[in-house]
Write a protein that holds these residues in place. Structure first.
Motif, mmCIF file in Angstrom:
data_model
loop_
_atom_site.group_PDB
_atom_site.id
_atom_site.type_symbol
_atom_site.label_atom_id
_atom_site.label_comp_id
_atom_site.label_asym_id
_atom_site.label_seq_id
_atom_site.Cartn_x
_atom_site.Cartn_y
_atom_site.Cartn_z
ATOM 1 N N ALA A 17 -14.401 4.243 15.176
ATOM 2 C CA ALA A 17 -15.065 4.901 14.058
ATOM 3 C C ALA A 17 -14.448 6.270 13.818
ATOM 4 O O ALA A 17 -14.040 6.953 14.744
ATOM 5 N N VAL A 18 -14.397 6.689 12.558
ATOM 6 C CA VAL A 18 -13.841 7.966 12.169
ATOM 7 C C VAL A 18 -14.991 8.948 11.996
ATOM 8 O O VAL A 18 -15.933 8.669 11.269
ATOM 9 N N HIS A 19 -14.946 10.088 12.669
ATOM 10 C CA HIS A 19 -15.971 11.117 12.558
ATOM 11 C C HIS A 19 -15.410 12.267 11.742
ATOM 12 O O HIS A 19 -14.371 12.799 12.061
ATOM 13 N N VAL A 20 -16.068 12.669 10.711
ATOM 14 C CA VAL A 20 -15.637 13.782 9.872
ATOM 15 C C VAL A 20 -16.546 14.958 10.163
ATOM 16 O O VAL A 20 -17.757 14.844 10.091
ATOM 17 N N ARG A 21 -15.966 16.084 10.439
ATOM 18 C CA ARG A 21 -16.755 17.274 10.728
ATOM 19 C C ARG A 21 -16.440 18.310 9.672
ATOM 20 O O ARG A 21 -15.286 18.567 9.352
ATOM 21 N N THR A 22 -17.415 18.942 9.167
ATOM 22 C CA THR A 22 -17.205 20.002 8.178
ATOM 23 C C THR A 22 -17.343 21.339 8.886
ATOM 24 O O THR A 22 -18.253 21.522 9.696
#
Length: 155
Positions: A17-22
């Motif tokens: 899974a790809v986790h995107v963090r802002t």
């Protein structure tokens, strides 16, 4: 199914899974109070338009000036020293010729003095030997009255 991807990994392992963090915004910085500046010391503001249309504005920075390169002489130091040595030797040669001439003249003068001393001293000795006034002692023989018989002197 197990074909390699352009990155060299098999396709079956791409199930993660790809986790995107802002990013969290930063707190505003405290600005320093403005210090009055003389009008002539404010640097000029420059604006540059980038190829994508954005405009960047800022103070112009003077490019660093390279230090001036020392000018090399047209002739090397060795050549200059050799030339100066030749000029000095040429200047001295005239003096050396005069020096040798002076030494030859001095030797001739000393030779003449020796000859003059020999002549004068020899003359003085001759006068001393042959003068009759300086002869005070000894026997005087009158040869006119002497009789010589058979190689025997009777006087």
């Amino acid at each position: 199914m197990n074909e390699p991807t352009p990155y060299g990994r098999p396709v079956a392992h791409e199930t993660a899974a790809v986790h995107v963090r802002t990013p969290a915004p930063l707190a505003p910085a405290h600005t320093a109070p403005l210090v009055p500046v003389q009008p002539g010391t404010i640097p000029a503001v420059a604006s540059v338009v980038l190829p994508d249309g954005r405009v960047v504005t800022g103070y112009a920075i003077e490019p660093a000036k390279p230090e001036p390169v020392a000018v090399k002489p047209t002739a090397s130091r060795a050549a200059v020293n050799i030339a100066l040595g030749g000029i000095g030797f040429g200047a001295v040669c005239g003096g050396l010729v005069l020096l040798t001439t002076f030494l030859a003249a001095l030797a001739a003068f000393i030779h003449q003095l020796i000859i003059l001393a020999a002549v004068v001293f020899g003359g003085w000795i001759a006068v001393q030997v042959f003068s009759a006034s300086g002869h005070g002692g000894g026997t005087t023989v009158n040869i006119r009255k002497a009789v010589i018989k058979r190689n025997t002197f009777y006087g």
